[in-house]
Design an enzyme around this catalytic site. Structure first.
Site, PDB file in Angstrom:
ATOM      1  N   ARG A   1       0.872  -1.181   0.000  1.00  0.00           N
ATOM      2  CA  ARG A   1       0.000   0.000   0.000  1.00  0.00           C
ATOM      3  C   ARG A   1       0.902   1.222   0.000  1.00  0.00           C
ATOM      4  O   ARG A   1       1.530   1.537   0.994  1.00  0.00           O
ATOM      5  CB  ARG A   1      -0.904  -0.026   1.243  1.00  0.00           C
ATOM      6  CG  ARG A   1      -1.486   1.337   1.567  1.00  0.00           C
ATOM      7  CD  ARG A   1      -2.593   1.289   2.575  1.00  0.00           C
ATOM      8  NE  ARG A   1      -2.248   0.840   3.906  1.00  0.00           N
ATOM      9  CZ  ARG A   1      -1.553   1.549   4.804  1.00  0.00           C
ATOM     10  NH1 ARG A   1      -1.055   2.722   4.496  1.00  0.00           N
ATOM     11  NH2 ARG A   1      -1.335   1.066   6.002  1.00  0.00           N
TER      12      ARG A   1
ATOM     13  N   HIS B   1      -3.558   4.405   4.743  1.00  0.00           N
ATOM     14  CA  HIS B   1      -4.624   3.408   4.902  1.00  0.00           C
ATOM     15  C   HIS B   1      -5.950   3.973   4.374  1.00  0.00           C
ATOM     16  O   HIS B   1      -6.648   3.340   3.593  1.00  0.00           O
ATOM     17  CB  HIS B   1      -4.748   3.032   6.380  1.00  0.00           C
ATOM     18  CG  HIS B   1      -5.952   2.204   6.682  1.00  0.00           C
ATOM     19  ND1 HIS B   1      -6.058   0.891   6.295  1.00  0.00           N
ATOM     20  CD2 HIS B   1      -7.119   2.517   7.302  1.00  0.00           C
ATOM     21  CE1 HIS B   1      -7.235   0.422   6.679  1.00  0.00           C
ATOM     22  NE2 HIS B   1      -7.893   1.389   7.286  1.00  0.00           N
TER      23      HIS B   1
ATOM     24  N   TYR C   1       4.331   6.021  11.142  1.00  0.00           N
ATOM     25  CA  TYR C   1       4.711   4.653  11.531  1.00  0.00           C
ATOM     26  C   TYR C   1       5.537   3.908  10.488  1.00  0.00           C
ATOM     27  O   TYR C   1       5.960   2.791  10.722  1.00  0.00           O
ATOM     28  CB  TYR C   1       3.457   3.822  11.885  1.00  0.00           C
ATOM     29  CG  TYR C   1       2.384   3.776  10.804  1.00  0.00           C
ATOM     30  CD1 TYR C   1       2.475   2.867   9.756  1.00  0.00           C
ATOM     31  CD2 TYR C   1       1.294   4.634  10.833  1.00  0.00           C
ATOM     32  CE1 TYR C   1       1.501   2.803   8.777  1.00  0.00           C
ATOM     33  CE2 TYR C   1       0.313   4.597   9.844  1.00  0.00           C
ATOM     34  CZ  TYR C   1       0.423   3.679   8.825  1.00  0.00           C
ATOM     35  OH  TYR C   1      -0.539   3.620   7.844  1.00  0.00           O
TER      36      TYR C   1
HETATM   37  C1  TPP Z   1     -13.855  -6.394  12.864  1.00  0.00           C
HETATM   38  C2  TPP Z   1     -13.087  -5.100  12.694  1.00  0.00           C
HETATM   39  N1  TPP Z   1     -12.066  -4.813  13.530  1.00  0.00           N
HETATM   40  C3  TPP Z   1     -11.362  -3.677  13.379  1.00  0.00           C
HETATM   41  C4  TPP Z   1     -11.687  -2.790  12.384  1.00  0.00           C
HETATM   42  C5  TPP Z   1     -10.882  -1.504  12.195  1.00  0.00           C
HETATM   43  N2  TPP Z   1     -10.051  -1.611  10.977  1.00  0.00           N
HETATM   44  C6  TPP Z   1     -10.401  -0.998   9.833  1.00  0.00           C
HETATM   45  S1  TPP Z   1      -9.304  -1.267   8.610  1.00  0.00           S
HETATM   46  C7  TPP Z   1      -8.319  -2.206   9.604  1.00  0.00           C
HETATM   47  C8  TPP Z   1      -7.038  -2.828   9.087  1.00  0.00           C
HETATM   48  C9  TPP Z   1      -7.270  -3.848   8.025  1.00  0.00           C
HETATM   49  O1  TPP Z   1      -6.048  -4.263   7.479  1.00  0.00           O
HETATM   50  P1  TPP Z   1      -5.969  -5.352   6.343  1.00  0.00           P
HETATM   51  O2  TPP Z   1      -6.924  -6.463   6.612  1.00  0.00           O
HETATM   52  O3  TPP Z   1      -4.537  -5.721   6.162  1.00  0.00           O
HETATM   53  O4  TPP Z   1      -6.525  -4.596   5.046  1.00  0.00           O
HETATM   54  P2  TPP Z   1      -5.983  -3.286   4.311  1.00  0.00           P
HETATM   55  O5  TPP Z   1      -6.710  -2.110   4.956  1.00  0.00           O
HETATM   56  O6  TPP Z   1      -4.508  -3.212   4.500  1.00  0.00           O
HETATM   57  O7  TPP Z   1      -6.378  -3.421   2.885  1.00  0.00           O
HETATM   58  C10 TPP Z   1      -8.855  -2.291  10.880  1.00  0.00           C
HETATM   59  C11 TPP Z   1      -8.233  -3.013  12.008  1.00  0.00           C
HETATM   60  C12 TPP Z   1     -12.781  -3.116  11.541  1.00  0.00           C
HETATM   61  N3  TPP Z   1     -13.149  -2.316  10.534  1.00  0.00           N
HETATM   62  N4  TPP Z   1     -13.447  -4.276  11.695  1.00  0.00           N
END
Ligand code: TPP
Length: 365
Positions: free
Chosen positions: A256, A260, A269
């Protein structure tokens, strides 16, 4: 430290833009010059969609946007491998896949503008609307795949999620069910190295792709910045699912390059050198190099691609700024198909709250 270009990584197109021969070649044997140009156009257009949406957020037209910058090859390579009757269950970041499915540009952004609780009609493009609950869509895809199998159809469900999602119970439970029922589902993990500020190395002591075999699901690691490699492994997994071979897991190793979401600041970070390293593996640049070497990046082609990107960006912007404002009580509509007492009570409370402004002289809310 796990490698991002190691021997266990399927790669058909190197960062230098040369074709790397391998056993997966046969899966993209039909990708001739014109089709390569098509994949390039797709990646340029979705990058432009992403940039335009990011700009719209910065200009206050969108509340939030989750950029896909750097993940174009994973999304276009896999998205273009799918059949129309396959069904996609994605997270919020797969706007490139939504583009491949034919999502309307305004539908892509209406949720992020805060105009609607959801974007498109899933059955029009065979793609569920984006899931924000991390990993939940893996269960939805597995359930859908089990149903297709019971129906005797040969379409496949594809679940897209990130590296962080593989630590969620939902993804692991989905894999148990998918393996037990040999469901025709492809788990497509875009390992973009970060789950917001958590590096993948913290949650995974081994490659993410190593998890699936423990559930009895074959897995493959692919260079996620290689559009041909991503297409090849997805085609193989779809073929396995269609022919009764059950689920597959793909780990597309990518990066990425942006934040985010537009609410995030990765400089807090992330080591800037990391971004520099990955810029050298940019998915669009490497395909451009291959096209150039083959004389396929001539002026009129590039002009056409840029014109298409401009046109799409214009449609996205126009759709965004001309979206009609929703009605004040619209948020309560279409939540349940039948009347629901709790929701009715909330609607009534909110109506009274709005009316209180009128009572106080109709001042600005
Ligand atoms: C069940 C849940 N826990 C926490 C969150 C908060 N949250 C939003 S995005 C994220 C990180 C996700 O990372 P990843 O699965 O690697 O996907 P990326 O965003 O990198 O595409 C988190 C923890 C959420 N949306 N849903």
């Amino acid at each position: 430290m796990r490698s991002v270009s190691g021997e266990n990584l399927v790669q058909l197109l190197t960062p230098e833009g040369t074709r790397a021969a391998g056993p997966y070649d046969e899966w993209v044997a039909d990708i001739d010059g014109a089709r390569l140009q098509g994949l390039y156009e797709d990646m340029v257009v979705v990058r432009r969609v992403d940039q335009e949406a990011t700009a719209l957020q910065r200009q206050g037209e969108l509340a939030l946007w989750p950029p896909l910058l750097g993940q174009e090859a994973a999304q276009i390579g896999s998205g273009r491998a799918l059949r129309k009757d396959d069904f996609v269950f994605s997270s919020y970041r797969e706007n490139g896949v939504a583009y491949c499915r034919g999502a309307d540009y305004t539908d892509m952004i209406r949720v992020w503008r805060g105009n609607a609780p959801s974007g498109w009609d899933p059955y029009e493009i065979n793609m569920a609307t984006p899931q924000v609950i991390i990993g939940a869509q893996a269960l939805h895809a597995t359930g859908y795949a089990m149903a297709t199998k019971f129906d005797g159809a040969d379409s496949v469900a594809v679940a897209y999620f990130g590296d962080g999602a593989t630590s969620q119970g939902d993804v692991n439970e989905a894999m148990v069910f998918a393996a037990s029922f040999q469901a025709p589902v492809v788990f497509f993990c875009q390992n973009n190295q970060w789950a917001i500020s958590e590096p993948v190395t913290l949650q995974a002591q081994r490659d993410i792709a190593d998890r699936a075999p423990g559930f009895g699901i074959p897995s493959v690691r692919v260079d996620g910045n290689d559009v041909l490699g991503c297409m090849a492994v997805t085609r193989e997994a779809l073929d396995r699912a269609r022919s009764g071979g059950g689920p597959s897991f793909i780990e597309a190793v990518t990066y990425r390059m942006g934040p985010h979401t537009t609410a995030d600041d990765p400089t807090r970070y992330r080591d800037p050198n990391e971004l520099e390293d990955w810029k050298g593996r940019d998915p669009i640049d490497r395909l451009a190099k291959l096209l150039e070497a083959e004389g396929l990046l001539a002026g009129d082609f590039t002009d056409r691609v840029n014109a298409k990107a401009d046109e799409v960006a214009g449609l996205l912007r126009h759709g965004c700024v001309t979206l009609p404002e929703p009605g004040e009580l619209d948020v309560f509509n279409n939540v349940y198909t039948t009347p629901h007492p709790v929701l009715e009570r909330q609607r009534e409370h909110y109506s009274r709250y709005l009316a209180s402004f009128e009572a106080a002289g109709g001042g600005k809310r």
